[in-house]
Design a protein around this motif. Structure first.
Motif, PDB file in Angstrom:
ATOM      1  N   ILE B  51       0.858  -1.040   0.086  1.00 16.69           N
ATOM      2  CA  ILE B  51      -0.060  -0.140   0.064  1.00 16.69           C
ATOM      3  C   ILE B  51       0.901   1.070   0.099  1.00 16.69           C
ATOM      4  CG2 ILE B  51      -1.745   1.238   1.391  1.00 16.69           C
ATOM      5  CD1 ILE B  51      -2.867  -1.312   2.336  1.00 16.69           C
ATOM      6  N   MET B  56      -2.177   5.801  -3.878  1.00 15.43           N
ATOM      7  CA  MET B  56      -3.649   5.916  -3.555  1.00 15.43           C
ATOM      8  C   MET B  56      -3.835   6.438  -2.122  1.00 15.43           C
ATOM      9  SD  MET B  56      -4.900   2.328  -2.835  1.00 15.43           S
ATOM     10  CE  MET B  56      -4.480   1.402  -1.424  1.00 15.43           C
ATOM     11  N   PRO B  57      -4.905   7.162  -1.975  1.00  8.97           N
ATOM     12  CA  PRO B  57      -5.255   7.547  -0.525  1.00  8.97           C
ATOM     13  C   PRO B  57      -5.053   6.546   0.322  1.00  8.97           C
ATOM     14  CG  PRO B  57      -6.928   8.507  -2.043  1.00  8.97           C
ATOM     15  CD  PRO B  57      -6.222   7.421  -2.922  1.00  8.97           C
ATOM     16  N   GLN B  58      -4.224   6.862   1.664  1.00 11.62           N
ATOM     17  CA  GLN B  58      -4.280   5.566   2.397  1.00 11.62           C
ATOM     18  C   GLN B  58      -4.045   6.320   3.885  1.00 11.62           C
ATOM     19  OE1 GLN B  58       0.145   4.139   1.642  1.00 11.62           O
ATOM     20  NE2 GLN B  58      -0.367   4.977  -0.277  1.00 11.62           N
ATOM     21  N   TYR B  59      -3.547   5.485   4.594  1.00 20.48           N
ATOM     22  CA  TYR B  59      -3.731   5.735   6.129  1.00 20.48           C
ATOM     23  C   TYR B  59      -2.480   6.404   6.665  1.00 20.48           C
ATOM     24  CZ  TYR B  59      -1.463   1.494   7.111  1.00 20.48           C
ATOM     25  OH  TYR B  59      -0.605   0.218   7.048  1.00 20.48           O
ATOM     26  N   CYS B 243      -8.877  -6.135   8.664  1.00 19.78           N
ATOM     27  CA  CYS B 243      -7.520  -5.729   9.217  1.00 19.78           C
ATOM     28  C   CYS B 243      -6.682  -5.449   7.941  1.00 19.78           C
ATOM     29  CB  CYS B 243      -7.056  -7.098   9.810  1.00 19.78           C
ATOM     30  SG  CYS B 243      -5.307  -6.935  10.212  1.00 19.78           S
ATOM     31  N   GLY B 244      -6.998  -6.381   6.757  1.00 19.05           N
ATOM     32  CA  GLY B 244      -6.358  -6.266   5.660  1.00 19.05           C
ATOM     33  C   GLY B 244      -7.154  -6.613   4.487  1.00 19.05           C
ATOM     34  N   LEU B 245      -6.482  -6.160   3.210  1.00 21.05           N
ATOM     35  CA  LEU B 245      -7.160  -6.584   1.955  1.00 21.05           C
ATOM     36  C   LEU B 245      -6.172  -6.949   0.875  1.00 21.05           C
ATOM     37  CD1 LEU B 245      -9.479  -3.385   1.740  1.00 21.05           C
ATOM     38  CD2 LEU B 245     -10.210  -5.822   2.037  1.00 21.05           C
ATOM     39  N   TYR B 249      -4.270  -5.851  -3.000  1.00 22.46           N
ATOM     40  CA  TYR B 249      -3.425  -4.901  -2.918  1.00 22.46           C
ATOM     41  C   TYR B 249      -2.622  -4.784  -4.399  1.00 22.46           C
ATOM     42  CZ  TYR B 249      -3.683  -4.688   2.129  1.00 22.46           C
ATOM     43  OH  TYR B 249      -4.000  -4.307   3.407  1.00 22.46           O
ATOM     44  N   ILE B 275      -6.353   0.008  12.159  1.00 21.41           N
ATOM     45  CA  ILE B 275      -4.849   0.096  12.014  1.00 21.41           C
ATOM     46  C   ILE B 275      -4.095   0.107  13.475  1.00 21.41           C
ATOM     47  CG2 ILE B 275      -2.847   1.546  11.108  1.00 21.41           C
ATOM     48  CD1 ILE B 275      -4.793   0.790   8.907  1.00 21.41           C
TER      49      ILE B 275
END
Lengths: 337, 337
Positions: B51, B56-59, B243-245, B249, B275
């Motif tokens: 990620i 891309m927009p992310q945390y 929790c995750g994808l 990804y 997160i």
């Protein structure tokens, strides 16, 4: 005495076309011991009726073919063989698309109208509709003062109340609706801070402008492209109260999922689906609050009363065409006090 | 003294192909006042690195082109110009894909290894990995005794702990993993009640058989088709810890959303993205619990240690190919006590 009944004759594949429901007349059944006969005065038309017509897995059993179509009604007891109900009592019931129904007392709620409150409000603000807005917005959404709340179906029965509850919570409220008239209604009459006409505007782009800090709470009545537009504009720790997915109810085959589902992870957001009947035990705590806000002028509410049981299926499609404003109710009988 | 660094040279479009990261050598920078120089001993390879490579927009902000690739490391202080760190101290840091890094003391956590606990466990069970499983499963999922928990990525670093925490909670646990060997590992060694090999079995059909009452808690590491299979088998009031994808990804273009998203409504289910860094203030409360369960034999844990910083990008792809088992760690230096 005859009972007109709308029967589920076949399952719809898209819109509710003629022939999905069929009208028949049968003699009225009389109550057995422990039952009462009610006459439906008002019939509540709700988007969830479209779900009940399908045989996909859902939160209640679908209506079976050949059965009377299920619906909530406001009704008057006409005969009773149970001490808990007397002729003349007003009740909220699952009376169905018909003139008369037999009910058990434990399956209905008695209504004691307050003087000055139109009876039809007990089909809307002071019913499962108001409770849906209350629990979804306040308990799942938990808007804090100054936060940004978005409501889709903002001019609709539930959405119009949810948005006003957000204002009562001192949040900023953006409504999404399907016409300039509806947008004008929610900002002009209901006091929303802004509105987006999803038929003519780019919802994601408008949200970026109207909510540059992101959306803290989303009350979702629609799903579909509007949900994706909101997912692109979530604030950190956003809450989504998933009330309905009306954009998809008429879809055939597989539904598409939200393309920006991943943003639930990126923004540590929460989605909670809910059904108001899970909160039924708490209706008594909520109705006085809704009534008080209404009396104070903080909660305005519009009921769209249409005449004639015979027209109910045609009215139902208005919910999906975006043609109605406020809670859609069919008046079945004038025969009430 | 030279510092080998993996630089993000271009953004990947799918898998991490050669040329996405480029290895360069530069002289080691010396610490300014208030800084320390650390030598990375172990590098944690995590799916989230993929990620961070995307824009891309992310945390967190993505890693910028030309920057050292970001990663968590276990490191030893070699020089210090801050009173809070001394040469020889062991720390958990965001040391990156490189031999040496400069850090501020407030950006690292000191590690005080307990005698008998291999150092590498502080990259796994007793790190953000164990904490991810703990908060996701126990605080978001809230499994009750006798309920059914499903964990995807069940043989992976986080999933293997999440499933064992569910067993400690007296729930039934079904693992989903990508080979017969992994399925045997989670049922045989880790004590899961059942496992599904998603490469060879119909996950939705197997869940219908294994969880006829539905899935109460889903710890989702993967998203994608596995998520859809679980959504078709939710119990009422189910909780999904997102929790995750990892299934998505490496996807190019738009991600597809879960086709059975509607079941969140039908089953009144909840999804919460999270997160682990949001819970950092509570790590101190959690680590002793994880260590105690480990000491009691209730929490088994496997670390997959691979040698050589120069091989790190190749190892990273193993996470997406489903080839690793347990927490994947690169040993950068043997030079530790």
């Amino acid at each position: 005495m005859l009972n007109r009944q709308w029967i589920l004759a076949r399952r719809p594949t898209g819109r509710i076309e003629p022939g999905v429901l069929e009208l028949r007349q049968v003699p009225v059944s009389l109550p057995d011991e422990g039952q009462a006969l009610i006459q439906n005065l008002y019939l509540s038309l709700d988007p969830t009726h479209r779900i009940w017509m399908s045989d996909m897995p859902q939160y209640m059993p679908p209506v079976a073919l050949g059965e009377v179509m299920r619906a909530g009604t406001l009704a008057r007891v006409v005969q009773s063989r149970t001490p808990e109900l007397a002729p003349g009592d007003l009740v909220s019931a699952q009376g169905g698309y018909q003139d008369y129904a037999l009910v058990q007392p434990q399956a209905v709620s008695r209504i004691n109208p307050v003087a000055g409150t139109p009876l039809v409000h007990y089909m809307g603000l002071l019913s499962h509709i108001g409770a849906t807005a209350y629990f979804g917005l306040l308990e799942i959404g938990q808007p804090q003062p100054g936060q940004t709340v978005v409501v889709s179906g903002a001019a609709g029965a539930v959405g119009s109340i949810a948005g006003q509850l957000a204002k009562i919570s001192q949040a900023r409220v953006i409504g999404i609706a399907g016409s300039a008239a509806k947008c004008g209604y929610v900002t002009g009459e209901l006091g929303f801070d802004a509105a987006i006409d999803y038929r003519r505007e780019d919802v994601a782009a408008r949200l970026r402008t109207l909510a540059p800090q992101g959306v803290d709470v989303y009350f979702d009545n629609t799903g579909g492209d509007i949900l994706d537009a909101v997912l692109q504009n979530l604030a950190l720790n956003a809450r989504i109260a998933l009330c309905g997915l009306i954009a998809s109810y008429n879809a055939q085959g597989e539904w598409a999922g939200p393309r920006y589902y991943r943003n639930l992870l990126m923004k540590r957001a929460m989605v909670k689906g809910f059904i108001v009947s899970d909160y039924r035990a708490r209706f008594g705590e909520v109705m006085p609050k809704l009534a008080a806000w209404h009396a104070q002028g903080l909660l305005k509410y519009r009921v769209d009363v249409q005449p004639g049981l015979e027209n109910a299926p045609a009215y139902l499609n208005r919910l999906f065409d975006g043609d109605n404003q406020g809670k859609l109710v069919v008046q079945i009988s004038n025969d009430h006090p």
